[in-house]
Design a protein around this motif. Structure first.
Motif, mmCIF file in Angstrom:
data_model
loop_
_atom_site.group_PDB
_atom_site.id
_atom_site.type_symbol
_atom_site.label_atom_id
_atom_site.label_comp_id
_atom_site.label_asym_id
_atom_site.label_seq_id
_atom_site.Cartn_x
_atom_site.Cartn_y
_atom_site.Cartn_z
ATOM 1 N N LEU A 38 0.882 -1.183 0.062
ATOM 2 C CA LEU A 38 0.072 -0.084 0.064
ATOM 3 C C LEU A 38 0.816 1.304 0.117
ATOM 4 N N ARG A 39 1.923 1.233 0.803
ATOM 5 C CA ARG A 39 2.760 2.446 0.801
ATOM 6 C C ARG A 39 3.509 2.626 -0.407
ATOM 7 N N MET A 40 4.031 1.574 -0.926
ATOM 8 C CA MET A 40 4.671 1.634 -2.210
ATOM 9 C C MET A 40 3.697 2.112 -3.468
ATOM 10 N N ALA A 41 2.497 1.794 -3.368
ATOM 11 C CA ALA A 41 1.580 2.271 -4.354
ATOM 12 C C ALA A 41 1.453 3.927 -4.137
ATOM 13 N N GLN A 42 1.268 4.252 -2.779
ATOM 14 C CA GLN A 42 1.111 5.923 -2.424
ATOM 15 C C GLN A 42 2.127 6.416 -2.843
ATOM 16 N N THR A 43 3.202 6.043 -2.488
ATOM 17 C CA THR A 43 4.513 6.877 -3.091
ATOM 18 C C THR A 43 4.711 6.733 -4.601
ATOM 19 N N GLY A 44 4.450 5.506 -4.972
ATOM 20 C CA GLY A 44 4.533 5.351 -6.494
ATOM 21 C C GLY A 44 3.780 6.190 -7.494
ATOM 22 N N ALA A 45 2.192 6.456 -6.906
ATOM 23 C CA ALA A 45 1.584 7.402 -7.648
ATOM 24 C C ALA A 45 2.036 8.800 -7.707
ATOM 25 N N ILE A 46 2.891 9.339 -6.709
ATOM 26 C CA ILE A 46 3.369 10.547 -6.693
ATOM 27 C C ILE A 46 4.509 10.719 -7.803
ATOM 28 N N LEU A 47 5.247 9.483 -7.859
ATOM 29 C CA LEU A 47 6.517 9.345 -8.790
ATOM 30 C C LEU A 47 5.844 9.480 -10.291
ATOM 31 N N ILE A 48 5.058 8.561 -10.490
ATOM 32 C CA ILE A 48 4.311 8.666 -11.831
ATOM 33 C C ILE A 48 3.896 9.941 -12.305
ATOM 34 N N HIS A 49 3.203 10.298 -11.473
ATOM 35 C CA HIS A 49 2.430 11.796 -11.743
ATOM 36 C C HIS A 49 3.549 13.114 -11.980
ATOM 37 N N TYR A 50 4.602 12.962 -11.261
ATOM 38 C CA TYR A 50 5.491 13.955 -11.585
ATOM 39 C C TYR A 50 6.497 13.597 -12.797
ATOM 40 N N ARG A 51 6.659 12.104 -13.128
ATOM 41 C CA ARG A 51 7.471 11.651 -14.255
ATOM 42 C C ARG A 51 6.629 12.187 -15.536
ATOM 43 N N ALA A 52 5.342 11.736 -15.272
ATOM 44 C CA ALA A 52 4.578 12.026 -16.622
ATOM 45 C C ALA A 52 4.436 13.718 -17.017
ATOM 46 N N HIS A 53 4.417 14.483 -15.939
ATOM 47 C CA HIS A 53 4.530 15.940 -16.320
ATOM 48 C C HIS A 53 5.709 16.387 -16.891
ATOM 49 N N PHE A 54 6.972 15.689 -16.303
ATOM 50 C CA PHE A 54 8.168 16.164 -16.812
ATOM 51 C C PHE A 54 8.478 15.841 -18.277
ATOM 52 N N VAL A 55 8.089 14.452 -18.460
ATOM 53 C CA VAL A 55 8.097 13.952 -19.846
ATOM 54 C C VAL A 55 7.162 14.792 -21.039
ATOM 55 N N LYS A 56 6.099 15.362 -20.430
ATOM 56 C CA LYS A 56 5.311 16.161 -21.223
ATOM 57 C C LYS A 56 6.172 17.418 -21.670
ATOM 58 N N ARG A 57 6.886 18.025 -20.497
ATOM 59 C CA ARG A 57 7.857 19.165 -20.799
ATOM 60 C C ARG A 57 8.931 18.848 -21.814
ATOM 61 N N LEU A 58 9.273 17.699 -21.731
ATOM 62 C CA LEU A 58 10.370 17.352 -22.514
ATOM 63 C C LEU A 58 9.790 17.117 -23.929
ATOM 64 N N GLU A 59 8.602 16.837 -23.998
ATOM 65 C CA GLU A 59 8.093 16.699 -25.426
ATOM 66 C C GLU A 59 7.829 18.177 -26.003
ATOM 67 N N GLN A 60 7.549 18.998 -25.236
ATOM 68 C CA GLN A 60 7.209 20.149 -25.822
ATOM 69 C C GLN A 60 8.784 21.059 -26.274
ATOM 70 N N GLU A 61 9.964 20.484 -25.802
ATOM 71 C CA GLU A 61 11.208 21.211 -26.280
ATOM 72 C C GLU A 61 12.184 20.262 -26.987
ATOM 73 N N ALA A 62 12.113 19.000 -26.848
ATOM 74 C CA ALA A 62 12.994 18.122 -27.472
ATOM 75 C C ALA A 62 12.873 17.864 -28.786
ATOM 76 N N PRO A 63 11.711 17.676 -29.526
ATOM 77 C CA PRO A 63 11.617 17.647 -30.774
ATOM 78 C C PRO A 63 11.965 18.805 -31.599
ATOM 79 N N ALA A 64 11.589 19.827 -31.166
ATOM 80 C CA ALA A 64 11.998 21.042 -31.949
ATOM 81 C C ALA A 64 14.037 21.348 -31.994
#
Length: 367
Positions: free
Chosen positions: A183-209
């Motif tokens: 349970l505790r791994m799922a709770q902290t894991g959800a935070i990791l996934i959320h932040y990773r996804a948002h950071f990758v989204k930012r990379l998607e806005q910059e890296a292709p150009a």
């Protein structure tokens, strides 16, 4: 964002080091195995309390010495900060900002941000998923204190759960705590996934150009964040992701018990990189994968600039010598702003960079 001065004691091969730096270009030169990379590692460590080379802090302490000390003076966000790190073989590390002890490494976020290029990064695309997770983790830890805290907690929980799964047949009573750790791994894991996804989204806005400019418009770079299969939208709030992680855990509970391994969670995440819609890892040439890796790093630098309003300190660790003339020129032309540290074997003039200061390192000493 400027690192004005650095002081080291018993860090790696440095008995003592102390120097001021130029606000633009700092050329660190010397023969191999003299301590040039160690110097950049120390700068990067002060930014996030994490090393790209060492898993444990004790690995950075000089042999037969009990502790090491790092101190940096940084101009950031219109203020001057003194950052300190005390490493010990027998005790937990101690981190300080302007004399105040920090409770967690996450409190360093935003004070000194760094982007590090090293030769291993050129193989970032061809490596396994762990290398790309590390790239994401090192970057996000510098921007988001909550992420740094969650990552440290997740690693701790993962190690505990791994021991439970490994040892439960010999000690069945361990299973009494398994669900709590899951349970505790799922709770902290959800935070990791959320932040990773948002950071990758930012990379998607910059890296292709950046990559399109790099390749002369001949290739299109695509990025995709891959995480636990039950997570429908990694950009969703952590509470939504938590429910999806718990469902995945429940579906794999018996399989974990039989395999005696932790099979579910963001410790298996990956950043998929594509060129013209095809896997860069599988189909990309060495030149193409190097170009893609450089584009990711330069995109990271742009994201940091957008977040903080200041360019991060750029650390180029012997990477230019690994590049052909075209790629070397491209990198240099994209780092006109901010402070730069470059390591190389000879004191040579790098075309495209304005003058700064040179530092000759020999045997862990500033000559």
């Amino acid at each position: 964002m400027i690192l004005n001065a650095l002081e080291l004691d018993f860090f790696r091969n440095y008995v003592h080091f102390q120097s001021n730096f130029h606000p633009r270009v700092n050329l660190i030169y010397g023969e191999n195995a003299q301590g040039k990379t160690n110097l950049l590692e120390a700068v990067a460590y002060l930014s996030s309390a994490r090393s790209h080379r060492a898993r444990y802090d004790r690995e950075m302490i000089m042999l037969d010495i009990d502790g090491a000390f790092l101190k940096g003076q940084v101009d950031s966000r219109g203020r001057t900060f003194t950052l300190e790190a005390k490493l010990s073989r027998g005790k937990s590390r101690q981190l300080y900002s302007n004399g105040v002890r920090l409770k967690t490494a996450g409190e360093l976020a935003g004070i000194l941000t760094t982007v590090l290029f090293c030769p291993e990064d050129l193989y970032l695309i061809r490596e396994g998923a762990a290398a790309r997770r590390k790239f994401l983790d090192l970057a996000i830890c510098q921007l988001r204190p909550r992420y740094a805290q969650a990552l440290a907690e997740y690693h701790r929980l993962y190690e505990h759960k791994t021991r439970i799964l490994r040892d439960w047949p010999e000690n069945p009573s361990l299973l009494e705590t398994l669900d709590d750790f899951s349970l505790r791994m799922a709770q902290t894991g959800a935070i990791l996934i959320h932040y990773r996804a948002h950071f990758v989204k930012r990379l998607e806005q910059e890296a292709p150009a950046i990559h399109r400019d790099f390749s002369g418009g001949r290739e299109t770079l695509g990025l995709r964040y891959e995480t636990v299969s039950t997570v429908a939208d990694p950009l969703a709030p952590p509470r939504t992701i938590l429910e999806e992680l718990l469902a995945h855990q429940e579906a794999h509970r018996q399989a974990e018990l039989e395999a005696r391994q932790c099979l579910t969670g963001p410790h298996k995440d990956d950043l998929a990189v594509e060129l013209d819609g095809r896997s860069a890892k599988t189909y990309g040439s060495q030149g193409q994968t190097r170009t893609a890796a450089l584009s990711l790093k330069l995109a990271q630098r742009e994201v940091f600039f957008q977040e903080t309003g200041e360019y991060p300190v750029l650390l180029l660790d012997d990477v230019l010598s690994e590049l052909d003339a075209k790629r070397q020129s491209f990198v240099l032309n994209h780092i006109k702003g901010g402070q730069i540290f470059i390591t190389c074997c000879e004191e040579e003039k790098l075309e495209g960079l304005e003058q700064g200061a040179s530092f000759h390192i020999q045997g862990g000493k500033l000559v």
